[in-house]
Design an enzyme around this catalytic site. Structure first.
Site, PDB file in Angstrom:
ATOM      1  N   LYS A   1       0.859  -1.193   0.000  1.00 28.77           N
ATOM      2  CA  LYS A   1       0.000   0.000   0.000  1.00 28.77           C
ATOM      3  C   LYS A   1       0.894   1.241   0.000  1.00 28.77           C
ATOM      4  CE  LYS A   1      -1.843   2.874   2.683  1.00 28.77           C
ATOM      5  NZ  LYS A   1      -1.762   4.077   1.829  1.00 28.77           N
TER       6      LYS A   1
ATOM      7  N   GLU B   1      10.559  16.564  14.077  1.00 34.06           N
ATOM      8  CA  GLU B   1      10.897  16.351  12.666  1.00 34.06           C
ATOM      9  C   GLU B   1      10.051  17.304  11.816  1.00 34.06           C
ATOM     10  OE1 GLU B   1       9.504  12.797  10.610  1.00 34.06           O
ATOM     11  OE2 GLU B   1      11.546  12.479   9.868  1.00 34.06           O
TER      12      GLU B   1
ATOM     13  N   CYS C   1      14.189  11.031   5.485  1.00 35.85           N
ATOM     14  CA  CYS C   1      14.277  10.573   6.884  1.00 35.85           C
ATOM     15  C   CYS C   1      15.674  10.764   7.441  1.00 35.85           C
ATOM     16  CB  CYS C   1      13.855   9.121   6.988  1.00 35.85           C
ATOM     17  SG  CYS C   1      14.824   8.031   5.944  1.00 35.85           S
TER      18      CYS C   1
ATOM     19  N   GLU D   1      10.605   1.724   9.929  1.00 36.45           N
ATOM     20  CA  GLU D   1      11.584   2.774   9.645  1.00 36.45           C
ATOM     21  C   GLU D   1      10.849   4.095   9.757  1.00 36.45           C
ATOM     22  OE1 GLU D   1      13.617   1.869   6.028  1.00 36.45           O
ATOM     23  OE2 GLU D   1      14.715   0.272   7.014  1.00 36.45           O
TER      24      GLU D   1
END
Ligand code: NAD
Length: 506
Positions: A191, A400, A300, A266
């Site tokens: 997905k 972040e 990331c 992750e």
């Protein structure tokens, strides 16, 4: 015709295949709309206009995809490794053949500049080749010698797996997750993120055309809260490989608990780039700038926290500010563009909100700090930004932001640098710049992160482990680490002598 116009014309031509039929699911080798007929739009980050409509999967569609992956599993897992290797190499060949199409569609759908996306397909193909070559040995194990006993291990694929990917570099990330699953003998339900579904559909189609049997790789589209959730809850899916935000990882872990899903996560990062005065400062500037302003900072492993030794802090940050101010913002298909529009207005709003937060927290906006409103199409463009005079306890240093936004903090000595580097919830990556090899070893040993690059930007070595500590993830992939996740290890112990067995009841 300018290069941009030439690229735009090509991109439109590549997009045409999705204009009429939309982005469909690929289930058991068939292109299917959602069973409910529902769709959603994927929009261009350049001008917010719809690019294509996308099938919005229901729980029933996810069930069909999981069943297809289950049905295909016995045959695929029994295909000899050598044959799996050949098929995966054919997929890599087909990716290379369609590299331009993949790059252009990835650029259109994500807003990532073509100068970086032109390599996305090639890197994706490399992932397939790497894991293809390891497919024949994937089931190999170890021999473990014990007193009066010989043990040997072997591995077998865990079963059908779910792969859920985010919208940043979606093509490359999909190959990185799916290639090892297929090499291990697993079947897949993928997905992709709802903001960038186009190249994932293309990838599954390429694999089917390259000879991957129907049902081995199924792609389903939809939102996280329904399609993604249903996939993580499905009893036939044995493991979930997930790349995305930390809080989504928390939800997936809870959703997968009743079926005891194996998970590999992750997640986010707030990665420090630590620069000591004894470093090669020119290379350090190059790397620091590259690792935050390439890929729109939607990365990331971006070096989003710049920790610089006091004595060089002003000069170093002045140079970073100069470079940031010079970075070309523009249409993602313009070969000159470095920073394109961010993925979506909701994400743009989030990134822009940190400019007010920075002001309220008392940091200095050395460069940037606003929407780039004159960029082509008027979409989600944000100026490359540098915050200086920041403290590590500020939100701009802890959270972040996931855009072209860098927070620079001074440190006085190695002990303080280490304390600052580790003092965040995340632990994905760190970059260390120093000319002192002993210090680099000592510092790397004490950093609480999964990956450290010393005197280097992020250069991926495929056999090396990739992943983070703390809120940045669970597990590692890359090389054999990926096979460990996608496979069950079995141990057989054989007695090599007649040892004494307790006689109960005898
Ligand atoms: P996200 O978590 O919002 O979405 C990722 C995927 O999860 C999407 O496909 C989404 O539909 C799905 N999803 C959302 N809710 C779900 C649910 N309840 N159940 C199942 N699936 C669900 O992440 P994003 O905003 O698309 O991506 C950006 C994030 O990804 C950043 O935090 C970034 O650091 C992270 N990321 C990490 C790595 C890494 O290797 N550590 C690599 C790339 C991106």
């Amino acid at each position: 015709m300018s290069k941009l116009n030439e690229n735009l014309a090509k991109a439109e031509a590549y997009l045409a295949q999705f204009k009429d039929s939309g982005v469909l699911n690929l289930i058991n080798g068939q292109s299917l709309p959602s069973s409910s007929g529902e769709t959603f739009e994927t929009i261009s980050p350049v001008d917010l206009k719809p690019l294509a409509s996308v099938a919005r999967c229901t729980v029933q569609d996810i069930d069909s995809a999981a069943k297809a992956a289950s049905d295909a599993f016995p045959a695929w897992s029994a295909v000899p490794g050598k044959e799996r290797k050949a098929i995966l190499h054919r997929i890599a060949d087909a990716i290379v053949e369609r590299a331009e199409e993949i790059a252009f569609l990835e650029s259109l759908d994500t807003g990532q500049s073509i100068r970086f996306m032109s390599k996305a397909a090639i890197r994706g193909a490399e992932n397939f080749r790497f894991f293809a070559d390891h497919a024949p040995g994937a089931r190999d194990g170890k021999t473990l010698y014990g007193p009066n006993q010989m043990n040997f291990t072997s591995r077998k694929p865990i079963g059908p797996v779910g792969v859920i990917t985010p919208w940043n570099t979606p093509f490359m990330l999909s190959t990185w997750k799916i290639a090892p699953a297929l090499a291990a003998g697993c079947t897949v339900v993928h997905k992709p993120a709802e903001f960038s579904p186009i190249t994932a559909r293309l990838l599954a189609e390429i694999a089917l055309e390259a000879g991957l049997p129907a049902g081995v790789w199924n792609t389903v589209n939809g939102f996280g809260e329904d399609a993604g959730k249903a996939l993580t809850e499905h009893p036939d899916i044995k493991a979930i490989s997930f790349v995305g935000e930390s809080r989504t990882g928390q939800m997936i872990m809870a959703q997968g608990a009743p079926t005891l899903k194996r998970v590999h996560f992750e997640l986010g990062g707030k990665n420090p780039c630590v620069v000591f005065a004894d470093a090669d400062l020119e290379r350090a500037v190059d790397a620091a700038v590259f690792m935050i302003y390439s890929l729109n900072g939607e990365r990331c492993t971006s070096s989003s926290r710049l920790l610089v030794e006091d004595s060089i802090y002003d000069d170093f940050t002045a140079e970073v500010a100069k470079r940031a101010a010079n970075i070309k913002i523009g249409h993602p298909l313009d070969p000159e563009t470095v920073v394109g529009p961010l993925i979506h207005p909701t994400h743009e709003d989030k990134v822009l909100s940190y400019f007010d937060i920075a002001r309220e927290e008392g940091a200095t906006i050395a460069v940037g700090g606003a929407k780039a409103s004159d960029a082509p199409g008027g979409g989600c463009y944000v100026q490359p930004t540098l915050f200086t005079q920041a403290r590590n306890d500020m939100r701009i240093a802890q959270e972040e932001i996931f855009g072209p936004v860098l927070t620079a903090i001074p440190f006085k000595d190695e002990a303080e640098a280490l304390q600052l580097a580790n003092d965040v919830d995340y632990g994905l990556a760190a970059y260390l710049w120093t000319g002192d090899v002993t210090r680099s070893l000592r510092f790397a040993d004490a950093l609480d992160v999964g990956m450290i690059w010393v005197n280097s930007e992020n250069i991926r070595h495929l056999p090396a482990p990739f992943g983070g500590t703390k809120s940045s993830g669970i597990g590692r992939d890359g090389g054999d680490y990926s096979f460990d996740f996608y496979m069950e290890t079995k141990n057989v112990a054989i007695a090599t002598a007649e040892h004494k067995i307790p006689k109960l009841g005898g």
